[in-house]
Design a protein around this motif. Sequence first.
Motif, PDB file in Angstrom:
ATOM      1  N   ARG A 414       0.835  -1.198   0.000  1.00 39.29           N
ATOM      2  CA  ARG A 414       0.000   0.000   0.000  1.00 39.29           C
ATOM      3  C   ARG A 414       0.869   1.247   0.000  1.00 39.29           C
ATOM      4  O   ARG A 414       2.034   1.216   0.395  1.00 39.29           O
ATOM      5  N   ARG A 415       0.281   2.323  -0.452  1.00 41.97           N
ATOM      6  CA  ARG A 415       0.998   3.601  -0.465  1.00 41.97           C
ATOM      7  C   ARG A 415       0.945   4.247   0.909  1.00 41.97           C
ATOM      8  O   ARG A 415      -0.078   4.221   1.595  1.00 41.97           O
ATOM      9  N   VAL A 416       2.059   4.860   1.277  1.00 42.45           N
ATOM     10  CA  VAL A 416       2.124   5.711   2.461  1.00 42.45           C
ATOM     11  C   VAL A 416       2.845   6.993   2.056  1.00 42.45           C
ATOM     12  O   VAL A 416       3.574   7.023   1.067  1.00 42.45           O
ATOM     13  N   ASP A 417       2.634   8.049   2.803  1.00 44.43           N
ATOM     14  CA  ASP A 417       3.297   9.320   2.538  1.00 44.43           C
ATOM     15  C   ASP A 417       4.243   9.637   3.684  1.00 44.43           C
ATOM     16  O   ASP A 417       3.846   9.631   4.853  1.00 44.43           O
ATOM     17  N   ILE A 418       5.486   9.906   3.330  1.00 49.15           N
ATOM     18  CA  ILE A 418       6.556  10.064   4.306  1.00 49.15           C
ATOM     19  C   ILE A 418       6.883  11.543   4.493  1.00 49.15           C
ATOM     20  O   ILE A 418       7.263  12.219   3.527  1.00 49.15           O
ATOM     21  N   PRO A 419       6.762  12.081   5.710  1.00 53.43           N
ATOM     22  CA  PRO A 419       7.219  13.462   5.952  1.00 53.43           C
ATOM     23  C   PRO A 419       8.743  13.504   5.988  1.00 53.43           C
ATOM     24  O   PRO A 419       9.391  12.612   6.544  1.00 53.43           O
ATOM     25  N   SER A 425       7.010  16.061   1.619  1.00 62.07           N
ATOM     26  CA  SER A 425       6.430  14.732   1.745  1.00 62.07           C
ATOM     27  C   SER A 425       6.760  13.950   0.488  1.00 62.07           C
ATOM     28  O   SER A 425       6.737  14.501  -0.626  1.00 62.07           O
ATOM     29  N   ILE A 426       7.089  12.687   0.650  1.00 62.71           N
ATOM     30  CA  ILE A 426       7.375  11.828  -0.503  1.00 62.71           C
ATOM     31  C   ILE A 426       6.484  10.591  -0.444  1.00 62.71           C
ATOM     32  O   ILE A 426       6.131  10.115   0.632  1.00 62.71           O
ATOM     33  N   PRO A 427       6.102  10.057  -1.596  1.00 71.58           N
ATOM     34  CA  PRO A 427       5.322   8.814  -1.611  1.00 71.58           C
ATOM     35  C   PRO A 427       6.231   7.610  -1.433  1.00 71.58           C
ATOM     36  O   PRO A 427       7.402   7.624  -1.834  1.00 71.58           O
ATOM     37  N   ALA A 428       5.708   6.580  -0.822  1.00 71.73           N
ATOM     38  CA  ALA A 428       6.450   5.332  -0.648  1.00 71.73           C
ATOM     39  C   ALA A 428       5.454   4.182  -0.660  1.00 71.73           C
ATOM     40  O   ALA A 428       4.239   4.387  -0.497  1.00 71.73           O
ATOM     41  N   TYR A 429       5.961   2.976  -0.839  1.00 72.63           N
ATOM     42  CA  TYR A 429       5.112   1.790  -0.900  1.00 72.63           C
ATOM     43  C   TYR A 429       5.562   0.800   0.167  1.00 72.63           C
ATOM     44  O   TYR A 429       6.730   0.424   0.227  1.00 72.63           O
ATOM     45  N   VAL A 472       8.748  -4.104   4.338  1.00 69.71           N
ATOM     46  CA  VAL A 472       9.583  -3.509   3.295  1.00 69.71           C
ATOM     47  C   VAL A 472       8.985  -2.162   2.901  1.00 69.71           C
ATOM     48  O   VAL A 472       7.785  -2.076   2.615  1.00 69.71           O
ATOM     49  N   ILE A 473       9.820  -1.133   2.864  1.00 71.41           N
ATOM     50  CA  ILE A 473       9.357   0.168   2.399  1.00 71.41           C
ATOM     51  C   ILE A 473      10.213   0.602   1.216  1.00 71.41           C
ATOM     52  O   ILE A 473      11.443   0.469   1.227  1.00 71.41           O
ATOM     53  N   GLN A 474       9.543   1.083   0.168  1.00 68.84           N
ATOM     54  CA  GLN A 474      10.195   1.503  -1.068  1.00 68.84           C
ATOM     55  C   GLN A 474       9.875   2.979  -1.305  1.00 68.84           C
ATOM     56  O   GLN A 474       8.814   3.317  -1.826  1.00 68.84           O
TER      57      GLN A 474
END
Length: 663
Positions: A414-419, A425-429, A472-474
């Motif tokens: 799933r997508r998460v948003d990283i501060p 903010s950047i998108p990550a999976y 795992v975070i990408q």
Amino acid sequence: MTIRNALLATAGLFAIASTPATSAPPLPIDVAAQLFGARPSTTYPDLSPKGDKIVYVVALRGRANVVRVLDLQTKQKTNIIASKGTPDSITWCEFASEDWIVCQYRADMRFQGSIVGASRLIAIDLRTKQSKELGVESDFREAATIRQSDGSIISYPDDGPPSVVMARNYVRRRDQQDVMHALGPPVSIGVDRIALDTMKVTRIDAPNPLIEGLLTDPSGNPRIQESAQYDNSGQLTGVTVYRFRPLGSNAWMTLSSYDSRNDSGTVPISVEAATNEVFLLRKKNGREALYKQKLEPNSQPVEVAANANYDIDGVVKLRRGGPAIGYAFTADRPEVSYFDPSYAKVVADLGKVLKDEPFIELSGSSREGSKLLIHSASDRDPGAYYVFDRQKQTLDFALEDRENLGDLPLAPMRRVDIPTPDGHSIPAYLTLPAGRAPNGPAIVLPHGGPSSRDTLGFDWLAQFLAARGYAVIQPNYRGSSGYGDQFLGDNAFKDWRTAIQDIGASADYLVKQGIADPARLAILGWSYGGYAALQSAVMAPAKYKAVVAIAPVTDLSRISSDQQGFTNADLTKDFVGKGKNLREGSPLHHAELIKAPVLLVHGDLDSNVRVAHSQRMQKALRAAGGTVELLEFEGLNHQLSDGDARTQMLTKIGQLLERTIGH
């Protein structure tokens, strides 16, 4: 995971329910490595003109491949040709007619102190399995340089006997070498039609030493020329000029130009012969947008599509020489907007049958368009191919991407948003194994490129790690492509500090969300991702307990020196940057700061990143007293396209992670 057969009834759709994911203990290292290290069982499938056969490439043991044809009526599979992968390997095949296929094979080799890739095109008679080379015959003793590529396929004409229209590469002779820099590269492009049964060549357009690329109509008539600009030393300047030829004219007129150094200008991507237009990509509000323009004097571009958040990637076609049926862009996953509503309806209807919200791609069609080759995949499904009969409204299973995974439950993404620390903010999976307890071990997995990006979808590396019990975070760090100029920035080599900061922020996110134990974090990456893994360990030595760098850049200065002797050497130097940033951003020069155990993996025929990057990094880490292992594969390139090698690599990764952060 795969629906074998489904029927789209006239009155409605019969939906098939999906199987919910269930928790399972981590797979043993050897089992997980075998499953996910295996290469895909189906790549580059193509539907025959009548829509009754599929040709595709199958990965065998190790690095070998075989080309197979599946008869959709009898379900019989026939092997056509095989390659050992030492060094040459078949990469793709497609139908030229019912009885002929065209395939490409390629290899990486050492040449004058460098590593270069070369590819060749062959035609194969399915009745006799005899093959014929499609490239121009040349005497290497008289050639000014090697011919790395035969050229490219333009179309497979419907009229006359089976044939191919091809933009073919002609290598200039040594006695013409003295004018190379004035005229351009030592390879000229001509357009020929080749009859496959007799190999008779009919010239459509003579080789032109002033151009490096062509866009043609399906018959091969050049409509747009591409001319790269060189300086007096024979180096590419980054500027490409495009010219077009109006219908009925022999005069070439300026269309546009593009400068790769600052990613500015307009790039033609596809000619639409029926409307005498060309599709173009150019910036709008800092993002790639799609335009079209009449190939007539004094015509102006007209906007077709733009997206406020993402770059437009290009147009979509169902077959070579066919018309564009839509345009593509990448949001959290690939998306296609279709020009023809009937195609959009097919995809929407199939989405109701193929559950788990897969990405559905129209990846091919029969010659008259009544049958479509469908690809369906998702984060928990590597994918499968189906044939949809538009008249009968039937959907029949054909092939799976990865047969060996069967119904193995895969972890959802799933997508998460990283501060980030600087207020962005950047998108990550995020991939989490089902039933995983909080505050466990986790892996940061930055992508390569650097100007690439990750998406929601099946990722064999992430799924291997998840099968072992790891979160795992990408992260799509700043410097990733697809989000426009501002997000891309100067590129993640010149502005490595921002990229590394963003990658570190994704690790911090896992901890703050209670997903990861801060004492059980590791980082793993491939290519630029491998560089980012090492440089992250330099910048934050206490954060990661293990580092895995696959085919990593380790010395920014060496990227430029590796390209000496190539026409893009100056452009590479400009891309990487200069000054103290090169040394400060090179993990090779800061090996003493890396405290975690390091696993380096590299192929010795890697033309993207030379194996010396890993070899020198290993020496530097050992000299600094670090723990390091280099897994070097003979005869493999940047992709490590060998199932046995990948299995060995995943085994080593699994063992390192188990020793350092558990599972």
